[in-house]
Design a protein around this motif. Structure first.
Motif, PDB file in Angstrom:
ATOM      1  N   SER A  30     -16.152   4.635 -38.185  1.00  0.00           N
ATOM      2  CA  SER A  30     -15.341   3.808 -37.455  1.00  0.00           C
ATOM      3  C   SER A  30     -15.905   2.213 -37.391  1.00  0.00           C
ATOM      4  N   THR A  31     -17.393   2.184 -37.651  1.00  0.00           N
ATOM      5  CA  THR A  31     -18.003   0.658 -37.704  1.00  0.00           C
ATOM      6  C   THR A  31     -18.818   0.803 -39.047  1.00  0.00           C
ATOM      7  N   GLU A  33     -19.624   1.302 -26.227  1.00  0.00           N
ATOM      8  CA  GLU A  33     -18.634   0.294 -26.033  1.00  0.00           C
ATOM      9  C   GLU A  33     -17.521   1.119 -25.267  1.00  0.00           C
ATOM     10  N   CYS A  54     -17.511   8.450 -35.008  1.00  0.00           N
ATOM     11  CA  CYS A  54     -18.109   7.195 -34.542  1.00  0.00           C
ATOM     12  C   CYS A  54     -18.769   6.211 -35.391  1.00  0.00           C
ATOM     13  N   ASN A  90     -22.501  -4.805 -34.495  1.00  0.00           N
ATOM     14  CA  ASN A  90     -23.309  -3.916 -34.418  1.00  0.00           C
ATOM     15  C   ASN A  90     -24.800  -4.085 -35.036  1.00  0.00           C
ATOM     16  N   LEU A 106     -11.498   5.186 -30.970  1.00  0.00           N
ATOM     17  CA  LEU A 106     -12.985   4.661 -31.680  1.00  0.00           C
ATOM     18  C   LEU A 106     -12.839   3.329 -32.268  1.00  0.00           C
ATOM     19  N   ASP A 107     -11.872   3.092 -32.765  1.00  0.00           N
ATOM     20  CA  ASP A 107     -11.618   1.915 -33.692  1.00  0.00           C
ATOM     21  C   ASP A 107     -11.259   0.831 -32.833  1.00  0.00           C
ATOM     22  N   SER A 114     -20.581   3.293 -30.626  1.00  0.00           N
ATOM     23  CA  SER A 114     -18.972   3.275 -30.321  1.00  0.00           C
ATOM     24  C   SER A 114     -18.837   4.197 -28.676  1.00  0.00           C
TER      25      SER A 114
END
Length: 1090
Positions: free
Chosen positions: A263-264, A446, A260, A398, A231-232, A443
């Motif tokens: 990770s952001t 993506e 998810c 994002n 996820l990263d 995520s």
């Protein structure tokens, strides 16, 4: 077993799948064939992981076969090898018409789970299948580094710093230097290794596990990794994970939503900035000393080359950190302590005040990484500032993120700094800079943009699925909510809205700390603890609620029936506490233990409380997230705003819907701690009046909903749960050894009466269970004449029957043919088998096998024998039959396990039947009981029924003995069954004598109908009307109570009490008696029809 064919795909599954397992594999294959995403929920214990692996790998094999067939078809120029089956059509069930022409296009499988320990369990499941794909598991340097010099360092950062990477770049690490050579070693390439196995192999082969795994990844069919690697974006790049065309599987996916978002997201705290500044201070001091001595820094390779310029750069980095801290702390917090919220783009405005822009970010990060490398192994590092900059200025912008600045209330308070370089803001309480993502779908989208073939999310707890899919923001055309493999008598679910004192139970904010509420909840837990055996789990909504409630209980309830163990907030003592709980539950002198934990905590997420460790789980309230937490408030506001915008093609939850589903998912996860496999059983108590609402019940898992009960009084709950455990301990434990007994009963019974009316009394033509009994009886009589076997201490093991040999083909039949000697020549059969072993094995291997048999004779350790047999007899397919031939030397109580081992090791079993598990003494007892049965009064329908009824009873007694004697909870020995038979027979005769043949027929038809449809009220209406016409017949009604099934027996006894005006005790009801009575019901019903 033979391969399954599901949607045109052949799948090798280790055993016959349950319907829910077959449904699950069908859904997996549907996702793969149609290139669509799937979300699949299947409760723990249903074999989810095994199904997922077998279906995915089976589909992948079919995909490769398709490519091979098409290539052959192209080379043959249109000619066909097999008429009526064009080569070009081979395997289209697997690919659904994909025009794939190259083997490089075969999709890789990327299997992600939350932790490496969970991945280890998955890899162990893979080892139990017949599939042997090329496997790779990715791990960190901390987990995989075996260089002793590196491992001696105190800090984990040493393993990722520039200083140690220099060992690789200069090829000064001997383990790294061996990677290229060892990466083609077949023992490593073809082995299925988890992280621990990889480290062991690295030490043995003197090769670096970390770089070996990266090399093996290039040609791997299936790659295992934790969520964050996938996820990263930064981790994906670091591990060079290629997603195009890949099958992405998230197991234990109930955590994916949170991962998810995290990770952001980041939180940059005053402690992080202070730690970075202290690191710079240390470096400045050391460099100043070095300059005074005329030394240059050794570990830097700065383009400037000048020590003075290098010192200036360090000072510049410190100035940037101080400016960033000043910018964050320059905002005054509002009085409501809610902090300041800005749109995501504000992050760039804030960093610009510290001279960090898109143009300068790369150079600043590089300088920080070099400082980190120089200070590797020391207390402070730049990890947080570096990660912050890389995430904020990353290539994935994002737009859904929000910037939130709020006061720091953490335990890491910044120390006062007397450094003259410190900013003025450092002398006051600092602020936290948070950059939060509120759309886990970002995520997921993506991943889809990386052109993956499909994404499969699966877990035991994804309910409520509708809200889960809405959060992911990608389509999931394939959905599944699987039922459990357990039966009704294995689960008890109750909503308890009031305690024993009648006080309404609630964990709502305004009631959770009310003394009456806490006291009533305490009485509820204490009373349930009295009737729930062994281990009891109690989950609270949060740590503050648990702490305050337990403190109240210690004063109110100083004496507890079960020893208490409380989940700690930190990780340090958790293992010690949980081990203490396990020990107390296992202590035969104790009444078990109670484990108090919180929803969303460690115990509720990943621990397995199977069997006695979790016989009951109490949920003390709905664990809603903290309503005033800034992140929760902003998340709800964000969702409400997105709902108002109505973005085309996307469906968002409302903030309130999300808030409710967070509580429901936490409850469902805690509920999943019990019922961990198909033989497990347990009770679930939902102790909050809000669970009675239709909305709350609708959010429960699909496998729980059918069993939910509500009660008017607490006393009825205690009564029913006590009865549930009383029955479960007697019945469910027997299923552990014999499976679903009722299915066997029906199958055996109806097979007896499937013969036609003119069926001859010839044993050779007998079918169904009649033939089974004839063969079994012949086997028993023959066994009395047999001499002792080759290994006489291995008891009187049965020879393979014709049906056992029938499962073998070709060479295996020829090998086993020599074992099928006359039944009175067991010694000859053993000698022939020994000759076969000698013929096919070397002298050394034969000697080892004989030694293993002798050890088994003395130690009764089956696993040691199987291990040695597998080592010697599974390398060559021609010797597989010899491994199965050892079945004749296996003791009865090990027959089933040995058969299952053979299925896994060779693909074929030994023809195991339940009667093979009976010892010689048990068989003789069975024969004696069957010979004493007088079925003359049961057979009025013709001579052809007399034989088959007798044979059926023999068979039913055989299976029932297994049902009663193999269970853990003490079924009666076979010698006592005749007593229950006499009771049933006597009751039958007394009823017939009292009310006559016609009314007896009516009564038994009512009982037969009740047995099929469970309609208690109609059965009682008929039975009571027939047995209460005369006062003297009331005793017959009382005697009938012991044969009423457990789930209705209390109701029946209450009815008797109301009729007689006296309390009726629930006497001991033997399962054998109830079982035999139903045999009489069956037989009498058939007589009536005939």
């Amino acid at each position: 077993m033979p391969p399954l064919t599901l949607k045109g795909v052949k799948v090798d599954f280790p055993f016959t799948p349950y319907p829910c397992q077959q449904d699950y594999m069908n859904k997996v294959i549907e996702c793969l064939q149609n290139r669509v995403n799937g979300i699949l929920e299947s409760p723990t214990g249903t074999g989810k992981t095994l199904c997922l692996l077998c279906a995915t790998l089976g589909w992948r094999d079919n995909f490769k076969d398709t490519i091979s067939a098409r290539k052959i078809a192209q080379k043959m120029g249109g000619a066909e090898l097999f008429p009526g089956q064009p080569l070009a059509s081979w395997g289209t069930g697997a690919t659904d018409g994909d025009a794939t022409a190259y083997y490089t296009d075969v999709p890789k499988i990327i299997y992600a789970s939350r932790t490496h320990s969970q991945l280890t369990q998955v890899i162990n499941e893979l080892k139990n299948t017949s599939y042997r794909p090329k496997v790779c598991v990715l791990g960190s340097r901390e987990q995989l580094c075996i260089n002793s010099e590196v491992m001696r360092q105190e800090s984990n950062h040493i393993k990722v710093c520039r200083k140690n990477l220099a060992k690789v770049s200069t090829r000064s690490c001997m383990f790294y230097n061996n990677v290229e050579e060892k990466s083609t070693d077949k023992d490593l390439v073809n082995a299925i290794l988890d992280v621990e196995d990889l480290v062991k192999a690295g030490n043995k082969q003197r090769v670096c596990p970390y770089y070996l795994s990266r090399t093996l990844k290039q040609n791997a069919d299936i790659i295992f990794m934790p969520y964050n690697y996938l996820l990263d974006p930064k981790s994906r790049r670091a591990h060079n994970i290629e997603l195009k065309g890949a099958i992405v599987i998230f197991d234990e996916a109930h955590n994916v939503e949170k991962m998810c978002e995290e990770s952001t997201s980041f939180d940059l705290t005053p402690y992080d900035l202070t730690s970075a500044m202290q690191a710079v201070d240390r470096l400045l001091l050391e460099q100043a000393k070095d300059l005074g001595k005329g030394d240059a820094p050794e570990d830097f390779n700065m383009e400037s080359g000048s020590s003075g310029q290098f010192l200036y750069l360090i000072a510049k980095i410190k100035q940037i950190i101080m400016d960033l801290e000043a910018a964050i702390n320059s905002y005054e917090m509002p009085s409501n302590s809610q902090g300041i919220t800005k749109p995501g783009s504000f992050i760039y405005e804030l960093f610009q005040k510290a001279q960090v822009t898109f143009e300068t970010k790369a150079a600043i990060v590089e300088a920080m990484e070099q400082i980190t490398g120089y200070l590797a192994g020391r207390k402070h590092s730049f990890s947080s500032p570096i990660n912050t900059l890389e995430l904020a200025f990353g290539e994935l912008q994002n737009v859904t993120n929000i910037v939130h600045i709020h006061q720091d209330n953490s335990s890491h308070r910044k120390k006062q700094n007397t450094d003259v370089w410190s900013s003025a803001s450092s002398k006051k309480q600092g602020n936290v800079l948070s950059y939060w993502c509120f759309s886990p779908g970002f995520s997921m989208q993506e991943l889809v943009r990386q052109d993956v073939r499909c994404i499969i999310l699966t877990s035991g707890t994804l309910s409520p699925i509708s809200s889960f899919t809405a959060e992911m923001q990608i389509p999931f055309p394939v959905c599944l909510e699987n039922p459990h493999v357990i039966e009704r008598d294995q689960i008890f679910v109750s909503i308890i809205d009031r305690g024993p004192d009648g006080v309404q139970l609630s964990s709502a904010f305004d009631r959770r700390f009310d003394p009456d509420n806490m006291g009533s909840l305490g009485n509820t837990v204490v009373n349930l603890g009295r009737v729930v055996p062994h281990g009891l789990l109690v989950f609270f909504p949060s740590y503050p609620v648990m702490d305050k409630t337990l403190e109240f209980w210690k004063v109110r309830f100083p004496v507890n029936l079960k020893p208490m163990f409380v989940e700690p907030k930190g990780k340090g003592t958790f293992t010690e506490i949980i081990d203490g709980y396990y020990s107390k539950v296992n202590d035969p002198s104790s009444r078990g233990g109670s484990f108090f934990a919180v929803c969303r905590g460690k115990a509720s997420e990943g621990l397995d409380f199977a069997d006695t460790y979790g016989r009951g789980v109490i949920i003390t309230g709905l664990p809603f997230p903290p309503r005033m937490d800034p992140r929760v408030v902003l998340k709800m506001q964000y969702l409400d705003e997105m709902c108002r915008k109505k973005v085309a093609g996307l469906k968002y939850l409302s903030g309130q819907d999300w808030y409710r589903q967070q509580a429901s998912r936490a409850v469902n996860q805690a509920i999943g701690r019990v019922i961990r496999h198909r033989e497990d059983y347990g009770a679930i108590f939902l102790c909050d009046h809000r669970f009675k609402s239709s909305d709350a019940r609708a959010q429960l898992p699909a496998w729980v909903k059918p069993y939910v009960r509500t009660y008017d009084s607490f006393g009825n709950v205690v009564r029913d749960v006590a009865q549930f455990f009383r029955v479960a301990q007697k019945l469910v434990s027997a299923k552990l050894s014999f499976g679903m007994f009722s299915m066997v009963l029906y199958e055996l019974y109806y097979s007896c009466y499937s013969v036609s009316a003119d069926c001859p009394d010839d044993q050779a033509t007998a079918g169904g269970s009649a033939r089974l009994c004839i063969q079994y009886e012949a086997e028993m009589s023959a066994s009395k004449k047999r001499p002792l076997g080759l290994l006489d201490a291995l008891d009187y093991s049965d020879h393979p029957t014709g049906s056992e040999t029938a499962v073998l083909t070709g060479e295996e039949k020829r090998s086993v043919a020599s074992l099928s000697l006359p039944e009175d020549s067991k010694m000859a059969k053993g000698r022939t088998f020994m000759l076969d072993l000698k013929k096919n094995l070397s002298h050394d291997s034969f000697t080892q096998l004989m030694h293993a048999l002798q050890l088994y004779k003395n130690s009764d350790d089956l696993e040691e024998l199987v291990a040695k047999g597998a080592e010697l007899l599974t390398r060559d397919p021609n010797t597989h039959s010899l491994l199965r031939g050892l079945y004749q030397f296996i003791r009865p109580h090990h027959k089933k396990r040995f058969h299952e081992h053979c299925v896994l090791l060779t693909g074929d079993g030994c023809g195991y039947k339940p009667e093979h598990s009976l010892s010689k003494e048990q068989k003789e007892t069975l024969n004696a009981v069957c010979s004493q049965l007088d079925s003359s009064q049961l057979n009025k329908g013709g001579s052809h029924l007399k034989i088959h009824t007798s044979e059926m009873i023999k068979t039913l007694f055989l299976y029932f003995h297994l049902f009663s004697s193999l269970g853990k909870c003490g079924g009666q020995p076979l010698s006592n069954i005749s007593t229950d038979s006499d009771i049933s027979s006597a009751l039958f005769a007394d009823i017939k004598k009292a009310i006559g043949t016609q009314k007896t027929n009516q009564l038994f038809v009512a009982l037969q109908t009740y047995k099929k449809n469970n309609d208690y009220e109609n059965m009682v209406a008929t039975v009571v009307s027939l047995l209460t016409e005369k006062d003297e017949n009331f005793g017959l009604l009382k005697r009938l109570a012991q044969f009423i099934p457990s789930h209705h027996r209390q109701q029946f006894l209450k009815m008797l009490a109301s009729l007689s005006g006296k309390d009726m005790a629930d006497g001991d009801c033997s399962p054998q008696g109830c079982f035999l009575f139903y045999i009489y019901i069956h037989l009498h019903h058939e007589q009536t029809l005939l």
